[in-house]
Design an enzyme around this catalytic site. Structure first.
Site, short mmCIF file in Angstrom:
data_model
loop_
_atom_site.label_atom_id
_atom_site.label_comp_id
_atom_site.label_asym_id
_atom_site.label_seq_id
_atom_site.Cartn_x
_atom_site.Cartn_y
_atom_site.Cartn_z
N CYS A 1 0.86 -1.19 0.00
CA CYS A 1 0.00 0.00 0.00
C CYS A 1 0.89 1.23 0.00
O CYS A 1 2.11 1.14 0.19
CB CYS A 1 -0.94 0.02 1.21
SG CYS A 1 -0.09 0.13 2.79
N CYS B 1 2.97 1.79 3.09
CA CYS B 1 4.24 1.05 3.07
C CYS B 1 5.29 1.83 2.28
O CYS B 1 6.46 1.91 2.67
CB CYS B 1 4.04 -0.33 2.44
SG CYS B 1 2.94 -1.41 3.35
N ASP C 1 -0.69 8.10 -32.38
CA ASP C 1 0.24 7.66 -33.41
C ASP C 1 -0.55 7.58 -34.72
O ASP C 1 -1.78 7.47 -34.70
CB ASP C 1 0.82 6.29 -33.03
CG ASP C 1 1.69 5.71 -34.13
OD1 ASP C 1 2.59 6.42 -34.60
OD2 ASP C 1 1.44 4.55 -34.52
N ASP D 1 0.35 1.76 -31.28
CA ASP D 1 0.29 0.31 -31.49
C ASP D 1 1.65 -0.34 -31.66
O ASP D 1 1.81 -1.52 -31.43
CB ASP D 1 -0.56 0.00 -32.73
CG ASP D 1 0.14 0.42 -34.01
OD1 ASP D 1 0.70 1.55 -34.05
OD2 ASP D 1 0.14 -0.37 -34.97
N ASP E 1 6.27 2.80 -29.96
CA ASP E 1 5.38 3.61 -29.13
C ASP E 1 5.47 3.23 -27.65
O ASP E 1 4.83 3.87 -26.82
CB ASP E 1 3.93 3.44 -29.58
CG ASP E 1 3.70 3.94 -31.00
OD1 ASP E 1 4.34 4.94 -31.38
OD2 ASP E 1 2.90 3.33 -31.72
#
Length: 858
Positions: free
Chosen positions: A67, A70, A550, A745, A749
């Site tokens: 968490c 922490c 893109d 894609d 990228d």
């Protein structure tokens, strides 16, 4: 980035070997990346008071963080250590990194020990960029850990059977290490998952195991407490005591440790401390009540073991769900999946090709790269001609010609010819490793939605402590005045009110307010074509200010089509049949497109002779004594003709055919826009979201697509490599008001996807890009981005409502449990044995609000 307190002013200089800055070059792209050398480069600080001080950059893999509390605890512990500076902790990557001065009496082992002592986290050092071999040895004798040969930096023990050898590859090679007499009984260890992934997975398995055990032990306690069973209090109490003790200290023991250490060493009071106090008080009171029951003097109430066990179980369920979400988010290991595990090497003494593990490659090895195979690591072509798909850098489908003296990069795909490649970079420092490191670095700055719950809990927990003490004190006074009771009786009665307040105000509802919505939203998104890998995407998508696309494969379909053609007529031969014959001989995307276009028109190919592919240029052949050439207009020398200039001006890819040097055909090819690209961009603009486009394609092609989509030219960037895309996204993120979504894609990228506030990946793209993204579009529809925004808004509304409900519930429940309304009715209160039921009452509306997402109109 934080700095430890009390440090002196200094100037920091990072030293490195001459080759520590590597330039990955292709004819179309150059990326400068900062690589670590085998021996981690020292950092020289010019301290105004003490002169030169050398420090080293340390990266630790941390097991036990679950968490943001922490994360904060570890950050404070590291900052408190002398000589530790520039601390950065990542919950997502389960990592901590910092600079450690050599002048202080600390080293990495000391730091790991101190962390374990103060936080109960287990740490191991990570070496990024350095050359290392994992070897399996019989017995793992201590002899291997010292007295090693030249070129070996150090040897550490991984486990009982495995050692890790850090070496300088410019002095000693990997195969030389295995053949050295010092390592006579060692062999190469099997490949394993990355340390980050294995650490997170091990923690998840441990938490899930404890959760299952807790649920199995809690079920009988709940049945004995609430089911209409025959009266047998002693037996039920004894069994409940055994089961509750196991849950309390066997399952929940680590919560005690983390809560106490956070309080002692970091002065943090989090939800763990509230859980510890409420469950402990309920458990201790139940033990005392059972003891009185055994003596025949039952207390009122008689005990409530079900409360402590149920609470611990619910907390474990929440921790398991959180760990599972982080494990799914940590998918950057997929970047390394591009690394070919074996290499075909040609410089063995026999001069015959042989296969070996890629980890055993050495500088200047000669690799044989066959057609349609991946290039193992970065190198230099010494012989052969071919075309290589370098979408890892350019993102474009067009292959790049390669010949002697030209560089090739790891992970790219050789297309047509056979190449002999000399190794210039080993797998610990090649392009694949660089891209993976860049993705990891970008992910460190991701926002964390759970901070909302932690922020609320940070104020909620101290308030409940204060209220509990006030309730206890007030009721002691009330009981002493009301019934003339002894102090002991008054304290016992007051304690029941105080315990009820602690138990009824358990923070489980607050803890579930966010993750429960995220879980349901993930399912809703999946049904609508969205895979939500990162919960942060749900929290911030509603605030998106910029969407960057893109071009190739994202706004367009990545499928070329012929949109312009001019074929000369009146010659003695059938030109279209000649073109089909010569293009059918090539697998180049442009040739394949033209061949398919002509075949669909019913054209039949002729038989040509002496077909020759010229990498990067085109194809040539003969028909009888006639010379036929097809390909690049610059190679054919026809780029200044009227027909070619017209196609170039339109921003199209050009393919030409000549017969005996005379231009006979010109084709213009264009990628096809996705059907919903215009609709998506219009929808984004109506929401006042700025739309940009960035691509590795040429300027004319980029501007042509931008014009079709009504994207302003100043919002476009052309001929961009991964570093350019990352820099562009980083520039947009420079303003804290901007929330940037990047949609792409290709492998090129990946870094931009990780750098953006939200990375969205088109599922038709590469695995590398998919691993770096926060959201994956499982359907080729850009309108899913609008769905993501709407889903985020709907989820946010429910998260807000959950927090409102938690506030209302806890306010009323605390007041009722504290006896604030007993003046209205003497029994208008919640006794401790029923306070645990409030856990269910508080959680059910949270679940209900989340489930209503299923019926939202998105």
């Amino acid at each position: 980035m934080s700095h430890s307190s009390g440090t002196t002013s200094c100037v920091k200089i990072k030293t490195s070997a001459p080759d520590s800055v590597n330039t990955l070059s292709t004819p179309s792209a150059t990326v400068n990346v900062d690589q670590k050398t085998v021996r981690e480069a020292p950092i020289i600080e010019i301290d105004i008071e003490n002169g030169l001080v050398e420090s080293h950059h340390i990266i630790l893999s941390v097991q036990g963080m679950d968490c943001t509390t922490c994360e904060t605890t570890l950050h404070r512990v590291l900052e408190s250590l002398p000589g530790v500076q520039h601390v950065q902790v990542s919950l997502l990557l389960s990592q901590a990194e910092f600079d450690l001065k050599e002048s202080v009496n600390l080293h990495c082992g000391n730091v790991a020990g101190i962390i374990n002592q103060r936080t109960n986290f287990k740490c191991s050092r990570v070496s990024f960029g350095g050359a290392a071999l994992d070897l399996v040895v019989i017995g793992c004798h201590q002899d291997y850990l010292d007295g090693y040969p030249d070129g070996i930096e150090k040897v550490t023990r991984v486990d009982d059977k495995t050692i890790r050898v850090y070496y300088n590859p410019s002095i000693i090679g990997a195969r030389s290490i295995l053949s050295h007499p010092f390592f006579h009984s060692a062999k190469l260890a099997p490949l394993s998952a990355s340390l980050n992934t294995s650490t997170t997975r091990a923690q998840l398995y441990k938490t899930a195991y404890l959760t299952i055990i807790s649920a199995l032990l809690t079920s009988p306690v709940l049945i004995m407490a609430y089911a209409p069973l025959p009266k047998n209090g002693l037996v039920y109490g004894a069994v409940s005591l055994i089961l509750a003790t196991t849950v309390q200290f066997g399952v929940g023991g680590f919560i005690y440790v983390s809560a106490l250490k956070a309080l002692i060493y970091s002065r943090l009071v989090g939800m763990d401390m509230l859980v510890v106090l409420s469950t402990t008080i309920a458990y201790v009171y139940s033990v005392i009540a059972f003891a009185y029951l055994c003596e025949g003097r039952p207390l009122n109430p008689e005990g409530f073991f079900e409360t402590s066990t149920l609470l611990v179980t619910l907390i474990m369920v929440g921790k398991t769900a959180s760990g599972l979400a982080r494990q799914k988010a940590l998918d950057t290991i997929s970047v390394e999946s591009l690394q070919t595990p074996t290499a075909r090497i040609a410089n063995f003494p026999t001069q015959e090709d042989a296969f070996l593990d890629a980890r055993l490659l050495e500088y200047d090895d000669i690799l044989t790269i066959l057609p349609d195979t991946s290039i193992v690591t970065d190198g230099l072509v010494i012989s052969g001609d071919s075309e290589v798909d370098e979408s890892l850098i350019t993102g474009e489908a067009a292959p790049v010609p390669k010949s002697s003296g030209m560089p090739v990069i790891a992970g790219s795909l050789n297309r047509s010819g056979i190449l002999k490649v000399q190794v210039t970079r080993l797998i610990h420092e090649n392009t694949i490793k660089v891209v993976g490191s860049m993705v990891n670095e970008a992910k460190k700055s991701k926002p964390k939605i759970q901070e909302i719950a932690d922020l609320v809990a940070g104020r909620f927990v101290p308030a409940i402590f204060i209220i509990t003490l006030l309730v206890f004190g007030i009721w002691i006074g009330v009981e002493l005045q009301r019934h003339d009771a002894t102090i002991g009786d008054a304290a016992t009665s007051a304690m029941t009110y105080a315990v009820s307040v602690l138990i009824v105000s358990c923070p489980c509802a607050i803890g579930l307010a966010v993750p429960m919505v995220i879980v349901i939203a993930s399912g809703v998104g999946a049904r609508r074509g969205l895979i939500l890998k990162s919960p942060e995407a749900i929290e911030i998508a509603r605030k998106i200010t910029h969407v960057v696309f893109d071009k190739t494969g994202t706004l367009t379909q990545g499928k070329l089509s012929v949109v312009a053609e001019e074929i000369m007529e009146g010659m003695s031969m059938k030109i279209d049949s000649v073109i089909l014959a010569i293009t059918s001989s090539s697998k180049h995307p442009i040739s394949v497109t033209i061949a398919s276009h002509l075949s669909e028109s019913g054209v039949q190919p002729l038989q040509l002779q002496d077909l020759v592919s010229v990498p990067g240029e085109g194809i040539e052949a003969k028909l009888d004594e006639t010379c036929i050439q097809a390909g690049n207009p610059y190679w054919l020398g026809v780029e200044k003709t009227k027909a070619v200039c017209a196609v170039l001006a339109a921003g199209l890819s050009v393919f030409c055919v000549t017969i005996d040097g005379e231009l006979v055909a010109t084709f213009g090819l264009q990628d096809i826009l996705r059907p919903d690209a215009i609709q998506t961009i219009d929808s984004l603009k109506r929401r006042s979201i700025t739309v940009s486009m960035i691509s590795g394609d040429n300027t004319a092609a980029v501007e042509a697509v931008a014009t079709q989509l009504s994207i302003p030219i100043h919002c476009t960037r052309a001929r961009c490599n991964p570093a350019d895309k990352q820099a562009y996204i980083k520039g947009l993120n420079a303003s804290t008001k901007n929330i940037v979504l990047f949609c792409g894609d290709g492998t090129n990228d990946a870094v931009a996807l990780a750098q953006a506030s939200i990375g969205v990946h088109m599922n038709e793209g590469t695995d590398v890009a998919r691993s770096a993204a926060d959201v994956i579009l499982t359907r080729p529809s850009l309108m899913r981005i609008i769905t993501l925004i709407d889903l985020s808004k709907a989820s946010y509304r429910r998260i807000v409502l959950n927090f409102v409900w938690c506030f209302v519930y806890n306010t009323l429940a605390v007041l009722i449990s504290a006896g604030a309304f007993e003046g209205v009715h003497p029994h208008f209160r919640i006794p401790p044995q029923y306070a645990g039921v409030g856990e269910i009452i508080s959680v059910l509306p949270v679940i209900f609000l989340a489930v209503t997402l299923r019926w939202s109109r998105l």
